[in-house]
Design a protein around this motif. Structure first.
Motif, PDB file in Angstrom:
ATOM      1  N   ILE A   1       0.829  -1.207   0.000  1.00  0.00           N
ATOM      2  CA  ILE A   1       0.000   0.000   0.000  1.00  0.00           C
ATOM      3  C   ILE A   1       0.863   1.256   0.000  1.00  0.00           C
ATOM      4  O   ILE A   1       0.541   2.255  -0.651  1.00  0.00           O
ATOM      5  CB  ILE A   1      -0.987  -0.016   1.195  1.00  0.00           C
ATOM      6  N   THR A   2       1.995   1.233   0.703  1.00  0.00           N
ATOM      7  CA  THR A   2       2.856   2.416   0.707  1.00  0.00           C
ATOM      8  C   THR A   2       3.578   2.578  -0.638  1.00  0.00           C
ATOM      9  O   THR A   2       3.861   3.696  -1.059  1.00  0.00           O
ATOM     10  CB  THR A   2       3.882   2.363   1.856  1.00  0.00           C
ATOM     11  N   TYR A   3       3.834   1.469  -1.322  1.00  0.00           N
ATOM     12  CA  TYR A   3       4.425   1.535  -2.662  1.00  0.00           C
ATOM     13  C   TYR A   3       3.468   2.229  -3.633  1.00  0.00           C
ATOM     14  O   TYR A   3       3.859   3.132  -4.388  1.00  0.00           O
ATOM     15  CB  TYR A   3       4.738   0.114  -3.147  1.00  0.00           C
ATOM     16  N   LEU A   4       2.199   1.822  -3.581  1.00  0.00           N
ATOM     17  CA  LEU A   4       1.199   2.438  -4.461  1.00  0.00           C
ATOM     18  C   LEU A   4       1.096   3.935  -4.208  1.00  0.00           C
ATOM     19  O   LEU A   4       1.075   4.744  -5.146  1.00  0.00           O
ATOM     20  CB  LEU A   4      -0.162   1.760  -4.265  1.00  0.00           C
ATOM     21  N   PHE A   5       1.056   4.317  -2.941  1.00  0.00           N
ATOM     22  CA  PHE A   5       0.865   5.743  -2.657  1.00  0.00           C
ATOM     23  C   PHE A   5       2.123   6.560  -2.871  1.00  0.00           C
ATOM     24  O   PHE A   5       2.037   7.776  -3.085  1.00  0.00           O
ATOM     25  CB  PHE A   5       0.291   5.928  -1.251  1.00  0.00           C
ATOM     26  N   ALA A   6       3.263   5.922  -2.857  1.00  0.00           N
ATOM     27  CA  ALA A   6       4.478   6.634  -3.242  1.00  0.00           C
ATOM     28  C   ALA A   6       4.408   7.011  -4.719  1.00  0.00           C
ATOM     29  O   ALA A   6       4.841   8.099  -5.121  1.00  0.00           O
ATOM     30  CB  ALA A   6       5.699   5.766  -2.966  1.00  0.00           C
ATOM     31  N   ILE A   7       3.844   6.130  -5.535  1.00  0.00           N
ATOM     32  CA  ILE A   7       3.677   6.412  -6.968  1.00  0.00           C
ATOM     33  C   ILE A   7       2.674   7.544  -7.172  1.00  0.00           C
ATOM     34  O   ILE A   7       2.922   8.507  -7.909  1.00  0.00           O
ATOM     35  CB  ILE A   7       3.197   5.142  -7.715  1.00  0.00           C
ATOM     36  N   ILE A   8       1.526   7.431  -6.497  1.00  0.00           N
ATOM     37  CA  ILE A   8       0.455   8.418  -6.685  1.00  0.00           C
ATOM     38  C   ILE A   8       0.860   9.793  -6.154  1.00  0.00           C
ATOM     39  O   ILE A   8       0.547  10.825  -6.748  1.00  0.00           O
ATOM     40  CB  ILE A   8      -0.833   7.914  -6.000  1.00  0.00           C
ATOM     41  N   ASN A   9       1.576   9.802  -5.043  1.00  0.00           N
ATOM     42  CA  ASN A   9       2.040  11.073  -4.500  1.00  0.00           C
ATOM     43  C   ASN A   9       3.123  11.668  -5.385  1.00  0.00           C
ATOM     44  O   ASN A   9       3.187  12.889  -5.588  1.00  0.00           O
ATOM     45  CB  ASN A   9       2.575  10.866  -3.075  1.00  0.00           C
ATOM     46  N   GLY A  10       3.968  10.799  -5.951  1.00  0.00           N
ATOM     47  CA  GLY A  10       5.068  11.269  -6.785  1.00  0.00           C
ATOM     48  C   GLY A  10       4.628  11.943  -8.074  1.00  0.00           C
ATOM     49  O   GLY A  10       5.328  12.829  -8.574  1.00  0.00           O
ATOM     50  N   ASN A  11       3.480  11.554  -8.629  1.00  0.00           N
ATOM     51  CA  ASN A  11       3.029  12.174  -9.884  1.00  0.00           C
ATOM     52  C   ASN A  11       2.101  13.371  -9.662  1.00  0.00           C
ATOM     53  O   ASN A  11       1.505  13.883 -10.610  1.00  0.00           O
ATOM     54  CB  ASN A  11       2.381  11.137 -10.821  1.00  0.00           C
ATOM     55  N   GLY A  12       2.004  13.815  -8.399  1.00  0.00           N
ATOM     56  CA  GLY A  12       1.265  15.046  -8.102  1.00  0.00           C
ATOM     57  C   GLY A  12      -0.233  14.900  -7.955  1.00  0.00           C
ATOM     58  O   GLY A  12      -0.941  15.904  -7.783  1.00  0.00           O
ATOM     59  N   THR A  13      -0.753  13.682  -7.992  1.00  0.00           N
ATOM     60  CA  THR A  13      -2.209  13.482  -7.923  1.00  0.00           C
ATOM     61  C   THR A  13      -2.779  13.977  -6.600  1.00  0.00           C
ATOM     62  O   THR A  13      -3.781  14.712  -6.573  1.00  0.00           O
ATOM     63  CB  THR A  13      -2.554  11.993  -8.095  1.00  0.00           C
ATOM     64  N   LEU A  14      -2.160  13.599  -5.494  1.00  0.00           N
ATOM     65  CA  LEU A  14      -2.699  13.960  -4.182  1.00  0.00           C
ATOM     66  C   LEU A  14      -2.646  15.462  -3.937  1.00  0.00           C
ATOM     67  O   LEU A  14      -3.587  16.049  -3.402  1.00  0.00           O
ATOM     68  CB  LEU A  14      -1.945  13.215  -3.076  1.00  0.00           C
ATOM     69  N   GLU A  15      -1.553  16.085  -4.326  1.00  0.00           N
ATOM     70  CA  GLU A  15      -1.424  17.535  -4.103  1.00  0.00           C
ATOM     71  C   GLU A  15      -2.462  18.315  -4.902  1.00  0.00           C
ATOM     72  O   GLU A  15      -3.096  19.244  -4.377  1.00  0.00           O
ATOM     73  CB  GLU A  15      -0.019  17.995  -4.485  1.00  0.00           C
ATOM     74  N   LEU A  16      -2.664  17.943  -6.159  1.00  0.00           N
ATOM     75  CA  LEU A  16      -3.646  18.640  -6.992  1.00  0.00           C
ATOM     76  C   LEU A  16      -5.062  18.391  -6.471  1.00  0.00           C
ATOM     77  O   LEU A  16      -5.892  19.314  -6.427  1.00  0.00           O
ATOM     78  CB  LEU A  16      -3.518  18.179  -8.443  1.00  0.00           C
ATOM     79  N   LEU A  17      -5.357  17.159  -6.066  1.00  0.00           N
ATOM     80  CA  LEU A  17      -6.669  16.845  -5.502  1.00  0.00           C
ATOM     81  C   LEU A  17      -6.924  17.688  -4.259  1.00  0.00           C
ATOM     82  O   LEU A  17      -8.023  18.224  -4.070  1.00  0.00           O
ATOM     83  CB  LEU A  17      -6.736  15.356  -5.148  1.00  0.00           C
ATOM     84  N   ALA A  18      -5.904  17.844  -3.418  1.00  0.00           N
ATOM     85  CA  ALA A  18      -6.039  18.630  -2.192  1.00  0.00           C
ATOM     86  C   ALA A  18      -6.338  20.092  -2.506  1.00  0.00           C
ATOM     87  O   ALA A  18      -7.229  20.700  -1.905  1.00  0.00           O
ATOM     88  CB  ALA A  18      -4.768  18.511  -1.368  1.00  0.00           C
TER      89      ALA A  18
END
Length: 418
Positions: free
Chosen positions: A62-79
Motif C-alpha cells: 500500500i505504501t508503494y502504491l501511494f508513493a507512486i500516486i504522490n510522486g506524480n502530483g495526484t494527491l497535491e492537486l486533488l487537495a
C-alpha cells in the motif's frame, strides 16, 4: 531469570535506547531477540515466526502504491481543488483540511505519509488566505488521524492482526468512528483557542488557477477506486492489490519505480516488524501475563479504559504508536477483559486513540513537521515564535489526551458501540 520478565525488560530498553540514541526500536528489538535466543537457547524458527509476512506485504504494497500516486502530483492537486471549494469562506479552510486529511489517509496510505503531506499543503494555503497556519495544520493532521483505522490502511492491518491473535473479530470501523469523534472534539477546541473564525483581511492571496488532472493523474485516481472497491467489496488483499495497481501505473508511465521504492517508509516497516519479533518471544514466554498482572494492580473496571488511554498517550510521546504502542499494549486487552470485566475491543480502541491523537509534541514526527513547515514561511520567527509554537504543540497533545481520558472514564466509547 524468567524469560518473560527479561524479554519485557529488553523491550523497555529498546524503547529507551531508541529514544535516547535516535535508533530504530524495531532493529534493536531484533538484536535483543537474537540475544535472548543465544542465552535461553531458543529455536531460531520460533524467533523468526514473529515476523509477519502477511503484514509486511500489506504495509509495503500500500505504501508503494501511494508513493507512486504522490510522486506524480495526484494527491497535491486533488487537495488544492478541494480547498478551492470554500471560495470566500476562508474561515472554513481548517475543516476542509480535516476532511482532506481524513480522505487522503483513509483511502490507503495511512497516517505516516499523510501526516507529512497535509501540513505541506495546509500551511501555505492558510497563510495565503489569512488563516492561522498552525491551527490549520493541526486540524488537518487530526483529520489524518481520524482515517487511520480505515480498512484500507497499513495501521488497520496491524491492529486487525493483533486483535485476531486474541480471538477478536478484527473489525476496526468502530475504532475509526471513536477516533474520528475524539479528533473532531479536539479540532473544535483548537479552532476555538486560535479563534479560527478571525481571518486576516489584509491578506489578499491570488486565487491560484489550478490545472486539470492529466492522463496519469486520472489513471492514479482510477487505481485508487480499484483499490477501494477490491478491498472493501471483493475481499482482495490490500497489499497485493497495492502491488498490482502500482505495477500497472508504472507500466503505463504514471510513476517512477525507483523513486517509489525509495519513498516507502522502510524505517517504520522495520520498526513494526522488529517489535513484532520481540513481542512474539514475550508472548510465548508468558511476558504478556506479567504485563496484564501489573496493569491489574492499578486498574479497576471503572478506571481501566482511562488508565490504558493515558498510558498509550504517554508512551506515544516518546515512541511510535504504530511501531511500539500498538504491538506492546493491544495484546493485553483480552487478558484485562477477562480479569476486570471490561470490553476488550473498547480497550483496543483507547490504546489506538491514545497512541494517535497525542502525537503532536515537537519531539514527534507530526509536531516536528508542523514546526518545520511554519519556520519556512516569511517572517516566521516574528509571527510564529518557535518557543511559543513548541509549547503550543505540547498543549495540543495534552488537550487531546485529556479529552480521550474523559471520554474513556465516562464511557463515551461504550455508547458509540465499541
Amino acid at each position: 531469570m524468567n524469560l518473560g520478565l527479561v524479554s519485557l525488560i529488553l523491550l523497555l530498553a529498546a524503547i529507551v535506547i531508541g529514544f535516547a540514541r535516535n535508533c530504530n526500536v524495531g532493529i534493536l528489538s531484533i538484536a535483543f531477540a537474537m540475544l535472548l535466543g543465544v542465552v535461553y537457547k531458543l529455536n531460531v524458527s520460533d524467533i523468526i515466526a514473529g515476523f509477519s509476512s502477511s503484514l509486511f506485504i500489506q504495509m509495503v504494497g500500500i505504501t508503494y502504491l501511494f508513493a507512486i500516486i504522490n510522486g506524480n502530483g495526484t494527491l497535491e492537486l486533488l487537495a488544492k481543488k478541494m480547498v478551492g471549494l470554500v471560495g470566500k469562506h476562508t474561515h472554513l479552510i481548517p475543516f476542509v483540511m480535516f476532511a482532506l486529511g481524513f480522505i487522503i489517509c483513509a483511502v490507503g496510505p495511512g497516517a505516516i505519509p499523510s501526516l507529512a503531506i497535509v501540513p505541506v499543503i495546509a500551511i501555505p494555503v492558510a497563510i495565503s488566505a489569512g488563516v492561522n497556519p498552525i491551527m490549520t495544520a493541526v486540524i488537518g493532521d487530526l483529520g489524518v488521524m481520524s482515517g487511520r483505522m480505515s480498512p484500507l490502511t497499513p495501521e488497520s492491518a496491524v491492529v486487525r492482526e493483533l486483535m485476531k491473535e486474541q480471538g477478536m473479530k478484527g473489525n476496526t470501523l468502530p475504532i475509526m468512528l471513536s477516533l474520528t469523534i475524539t479528533a473532531l472534539v479536539v479540532a473544535v477546541l483548537v479552532y476555538v483557542y486560535y479563534k479560527g473564525w478571525q481571518v486576516d483581511t489584509s491578506v489578499h492571496g491570488k486565487q491560484e488557477k489550478l490545472p486539470k488532472f492529466n492522463v496519469h493523474q486520472w489513471l492514479s485516481l482510477l487505481g485508487l477506486l480499484v483499490l477501494a472497491v477490491g478491498a472493501l467489496f471483493l475481499s482482495w488483499n490490500v497489499g497485493l492489490t497495492g502491488f498490482l495497481v502500482g505495477s500497472v501505473l508504472i507500466i503505463l508511465g504514471s510513476g517512477e519505480e525507483k523513486k517509489a521504492v525509495s519513498a516507502i517508509p522502510w524505517n517504520v516497516i522495520l520498526m513494526v516488524m522488529g517489535v513484532g519479533i520481540l513481542m512474539n518471544i514475550i508472548s510465548l514466554s508468558g511476558g504478556i501475563d506479567i504485563m496484564v498482572g501489573a496493569l491489574e494492580k492499578v486498574m479497576s473496571q471503572r478506571t481501566a479504559s482511562m488508565i490504558m488511554a493515558v498510558a498509550a498517550g504517554i508512551m506515544s510521546f516518546f515512541s511510535s504508536g504504530l511501531g511500539v504502542v500498538f504491538p506492546t499494549l493491544i495484546p493485553t486487552a483480552s487478558g484485562l477483559s477477562a480479569s476486570l470485566g471490561v470490553d476488550a475491543v473498547q480497550m483496543v480502541a483507547v490504546i489506538v486513540i491514545g497512541g494517535t491523537v497525542s502525537g503532536f509534541t515537537p519531539i514527534s514526527t507530526t509536531g516536528a513537521l508542523i514546526m518545520a513547515g511554519v519556520a519556512q514561511q516569511e517572517n516566521a520567527e516574528e509571527r510564529f515564535p518557535q518557543n511559543r509554537l513548541f509549547v503550543e504543540l505540547f498543549a495540543v497533545s495534552f488537550i487531546a489526551l485529556a479529552v480521550l481520558a474523559l471520554f474513556a472514564f465516562i464511557g463515551v466509547y461504550g455508547w458509540i458501540g465499541v
